[in-house]
Write a protein that holds these residues in place. Structure first.
Motif, PDB file in Angstrom:
ATOM      1  N   THR A 163       0.851  -1.186   0.000  1.00 29.47           N
ATOM      2  CA  THR A 163       0.000   0.000   0.000  1.00 29.47           C
ATOM      3  C   THR A 163       0.886   1.235   0.000  1.00 29.47           C
ATOM      4  O   THR A 163       2.096   1.137   0.250  1.00 29.47           O
ATOM      5  N   THR A 164       0.284   2.392  -0.225  1.00 29.19           N
ATOM      6  CA  THR A 164       1.067   3.628  -0.227  1.00 29.19           C
ATOM      7  C   THR A 164       1.731   3.867   1.121  1.00 29.19           C
ATOM      8  O   THR A 164       2.782   4.499   1.178  1.00 29.19           O
ATOM      9  N   ALA A 165       1.159   3.355   2.198  1.00 33.02           N
ATOM     10  CA  ALA A 165       1.770   3.519   3.524  1.00 33.02           C
ATOM     11  C   ALA A 165       3.060   2.708   3.649  1.00 33.02           C
ATOM     12  O   ALA A 165       3.900   3.005   4.503  1.00 33.02           O
ATOM     13  N   ASP A 166       3.236   1.701   2.798  1.00 31.42           N
ATOM     14  CA  ASP A 166       4.429   0.863   2.845  1.00 31.42           C
ATOM     15  C   ASP A 166       5.627   1.496   2.149  1.00 31.42           C
ATOM     16  O   ASP A 166       6.758   1.036   2.328  1.00 31.42           O
ATOM     17  N   LEU A 167       5.379   2.516   1.324  1.00 28.09           N
ATOM     18  CA  LEU A 167       6.440   3.099   0.503  1.00 28.09           C
ATOM     19  C   LEU A 167       6.655   4.569   0.815  1.00 28.09           C
ATOM     20  O   LEU A 167       5.723   5.283   1.172  1.00 28.09           O
ATOM     21  N   ARG A 196       1.029  10.451 -11.365  1.00 25.42           N
ATOM     22  CA  ARG A 196       0.645  11.631 -10.582  1.00 25.42           C
ATOM     23  C   ARG A 196       1.604  12.792 -10.858  1.00 25.42           C
ATOM     24  O   ARG A 196       1.177  13.927 -11.083  1.00 25.42           O
ATOM     25  N   ALA A 235      11.488   4.424  -4.842  1.00 30.36           N
ATOM     26  CA  ALA A 235      10.477   3.939  -3.904  1.00 30.36           C
ATOM     27  C   ALA A 235      11.214   3.107  -2.862  1.00 30.36           C
ATOM     28  O   ALA A 235      11.844   2.099  -3.189  1.00 30.36           O
ATOM     29  N   ALA A 270       1.696   4.504 -10.429  1.00 33.29           N
ATOM     30  CA  ALA A 270       0.696   5.509 -10.039  1.00 33.29           C
ATOM     31  C   ALA A 270       1.357   6.817  -9.609  1.00 33.29           C
ATOM     32  O   ALA A 270       0.873   7.906  -9.947  1.00 33.29           O
ATOM     33  N   GLU A 271       2.475   6.735  -8.892  1.00 31.42           N
ATOM     34  CA  GLU A 271       3.181   7.946  -8.478  1.00 31.42           C
ATOM     35  C   GLU A 271       3.792   8.655  -9.689  1.00 31.42           C
ATOM     36  O   GLU A 271       3.748   9.888  -9.777  1.00 31.42           O
ATOM     37  N   LEU A 319       2.124   0.772  -7.515  1.00 34.17           N
ATOM     38  CA  LEU A 319       2.198   2.022  -6.755  1.00 34.17           C
ATOM     39  C   LEU A 319       3.222   2.988  -7.348  1.00 34.17           C
ATOM     40  O   LEU A 319       2.991   4.202  -7.383  1.00 34.17           O
ATOM     41  N   VAL A 320       4.342   2.465  -7.824  1.00 32.69           N
ATOM     42  CA  VAL A 320       5.355   3.324  -8.451  1.00 32.69           C
ATOM     43  C   VAL A 320       4.804   3.933  -9.737  1.00 32.69           C
ATOM     44  O   VAL A 320       4.964   5.131  -9.982  1.00 32.69           O
ATOM     45  N   PHE A 371       8.431   7.774  -1.313  1.00 30.09           N
ATOM     46  CA  PHE A 371       8.982   8.181  -2.600  1.00 30.09           C
ATOM     47  C   PHE A 371       9.891   9.389  -2.410  1.00 30.09           C
ATOM     48  O   PHE A 371       9.610  10.262  -1.597  1.00 30.09           O
TER      49      PHE A 371
END
Length: 179
Positions: free
Chosen positions: A3-7, A115, A68, A111-112, A108-109, A9
């Motif tokens: 999840t985003t909380a795990d990473l 963004r 990440a 998606a970032e 997640l990477v 950036f």
């Protein structure tokens, strides 16, 4: 699933170059890459990147090398480059540590990177190139909204900085995603 909380950036700096080269090589080349599913070891030998090309990416004003890391530890799990190109952006050097592949880190990477391109640069599309023989990887990108364009570019045979091809028919296909 990550999840985003795990990473965490952050943009890469010159001191990250050795770790970046090691990560990219581990994800794509040699036996270590076979732990994950993104290996190109059956298609190419040689290097995927080197310290000079990573340093060049870091020096380009319209390029961000994104790291990440595992939140709280700083362990490097993945990286990519995002390059501003006119009204769009280019996504490349995407690498996830082989033991972390399939756990959501790559999603997640990506998606970032999307963004950054959309919100910080106002990009309307994200493009990339993938070796056409990588059907599994192309399918992964298609599931994330990328479209195949059918636009091919030749593999740079004879340039060892891109690797040493094991077959004569390699080519890149351009994929594009509207942001």
């Amino acid at each position: 699933m990550a999840t985003t909380a795990d990473l965490a950036f952050r943009p890469a700096t010159a001191r990250d170059i050795p770790a970046l080269v090691e990560l990219v090589e581990s994800a794509y080349r040699g036996d270590a890459s076979r732990v994950g599913w993104t290996t190109e070891a059956d298609l190419l030998d040689g290097q995927r990147t080197d310290p000079d090309s990573v340093a060049q990416a870091l020096a380009r004003p319209d390029t961000r090398v994104l790291l990440a890391e595992r939140a709280g530890t700083g362990e490097l799990l993945a990286c990519c480059t995002v390059e501003r190109r006119g009204g769009g952006a280019y996504f490349g050097m995407f690498s996830v540590r082989p033991a972390q592949q399939g756990g959501g880190v790559g999603r997640l990477v990506l998606a970032e990177a999307e963004r950054i391109a959309r919100e910080e640069w106002g990009a309307t599309e994200l493009e990339m190139t993938v070796i056409v023989q990588r059907a599994d990887l192309i399918a992964w990108y298609e599931r994330r909204g990328f479209n195949r364009t059918g636009e091919l570019s030749p593999f740079p045979y004879g340039d060892p900085s891109f690797g040493l091809p094991k077959r004569p028919d390699l080519a890149f296909e351009r994929l594009v995603k509207a942001l």
